[in-house]
Design a protein around this motif. Sequence first.
Motif, short mmCIF file in Angstrom:
data_model
loop_
_atom_site.label_atom_id
_atom_site.label_comp_id
_atom_site.label_asym_id
_atom_site.label_seq_id
_atom_site.Cartn_x
_atom_site.Cartn_y
_atom_site.Cartn_z
N UNK A 216 0.84 -1.20 0.00
CA UNK A 216 0.00 0.00 0.00
C UNK A 216 0.88 1.26 0.00
N UNK A 217 1.94 1.22 0.78
CA UNK A 217 2.86 2.37 0.82
C UNK A 217 3.52 2.55 -0.54
N UNK A 218 3.92 1.42 -1.11
CA UNK A 218 4.56 1.50 -2.42
C UNK A 218 3.61 2.13 -3.45
N UNK A 219 2.36 1.70 -3.43
CA UNK A 219 1.38 2.24 -4.37
C UNK A 219 1.25 3.75 -4.19
N UNK A 220 1.21 4.17 -2.94
CA UNK A 220 1.03 5.61 -2.68
C UNK A 220 2.26 6.42 -3.09
N UNK A 221 3.43 5.83 -2.85
CA UNK A 221 4.65 6.53 -3.27
C UNK A 221 4.67 6.67 -4.80
N UNK A 222 4.30 5.60 -5.47
CA UNK A 222 4.30 5.64 -6.94
C UNK A 222 3.26 6.65 -7.45
#
Lengths: 287, 174
Positions: A216-222
């Motif tokens: 989820x964090x990765x998605x938001x960073x992207x």
Amino acid sequence: MKKRFLFFLFVGLWAVIVNGHNDSLPALDKLADRLQRFGERIPQEKVFVHMDNTCYYLGDTIWFAAYTRQTNTDKPSKISRVLYAELWNHGGFLAGSFSGAFGSITSAAFLSVGNHQYFGDPYYTWKDYAYAAAFGGITGGVTNGLVSVAKGNNFWTGEAVAAGRSPFVFNNNPVTTDTKSLSIDFNSSEYHPDDNFIKHYNSHGRHADINLSSQEIQTRVKDEIVKCQLHLKVGNNSLRGTINGKPMTIQVNITSDGVVRSYNLYPGHSARTNLTNPIIPFDNLKW
Amino acid sequence: MISSKNELITRFIPPITNNGYNEPFIMENCIVDNIDLCSARFNEKIIIKNCIIRKIELSGTFFEQGLDFSNNVVQCYIIFEAGGHNNQSISFINNIFNSFFCFFDCYFPEKVVVKGNIFINGSDLLTKEDPNIDNVFGNGYVVDCNLGSLDTPPEVSQKLLTEAAKKDRSVLKI
């Protein structure tokens, strides 16, 4: 000498008195009157163009409406009949054009943004990209059948547009929430930054306070990187802001083709990896 | 395993294999313009020795089975960022780094050996700026017989890197 001076003084006073008797208007009203008559004899127009956005992505449709008003009455003008609109790219080349009927109030038309390669040039800034310049001009007017619009106004800045075919340029802040024309590439054949991000970002528990899964964090960073894509430049880019009230930095390294070579999320702000590219701010994110 | 010996190489990027890792490589006695290891992840030891390297890029590079980087001359600045993750030692031995060598936010679970190098503009391997982004050494480090600072202050690091980056850009004319 004295006699000559008195003579001229007498003649001057006489002229003023006689003229005053003939025309009772004060000087300022007289000027306004002359301007009014000039406007009636040789009507001037102002052109206004409204756009549906302040910047456009590659392939977007630009919708705009244009209208003219007479400068002396500030009422819709019926003098000009044709609207010409041209789209110029940053290199000064014509990327598209349009001409159509010009109604008294509005005439809507569209152009497609094209001929842009945002990442093709390392020095090609987001501002350049936002300079998808639109142009409104009117022909068929008052002076020898040439350009009738002596002046136009840039709707956004209020600044005058020079006579003739002068493009006016929008440099308002780009809308960065629209991700529909994603050109950032996270999955190229040469780099695979996703796996390394997951493994590294929380390697020593430094993001434990963000109560989200790694994915989820990765998605938001992207997502955040994509939102800032118009600001990104070749090489290392620092996106700085706060997440849940804490200072955070998203670091992203991209190629000239928009390929992401690596990205990282770390707490705090450091000057060490921000070299030649400007820092890109992001809002206080609530994750 | 890619093996390059006595070669002139313009640009080297290790291809990604089917199992998600990058093809491991050995590079010896080469003159290389650019080694691009950004986001590379190696599950075998990487050896780079006796090479002249203009530029090496190490953003997010994982050397899971270690790295032997020895007897090289590197001309450009290096940013080793968000990388490491080594289960075997990483060693930099007898190299000359002509510009700044930045280690930023790296995580080294195993030992890092830095011996006999010349850091002409220094490095920030041991710089303390913020515990969240300082390099982490899970099993310590060995630093011996180096010339040049290894704990350059952050402000100085940034200045040196910025100058180096500008110089690099002007050389490349990009």
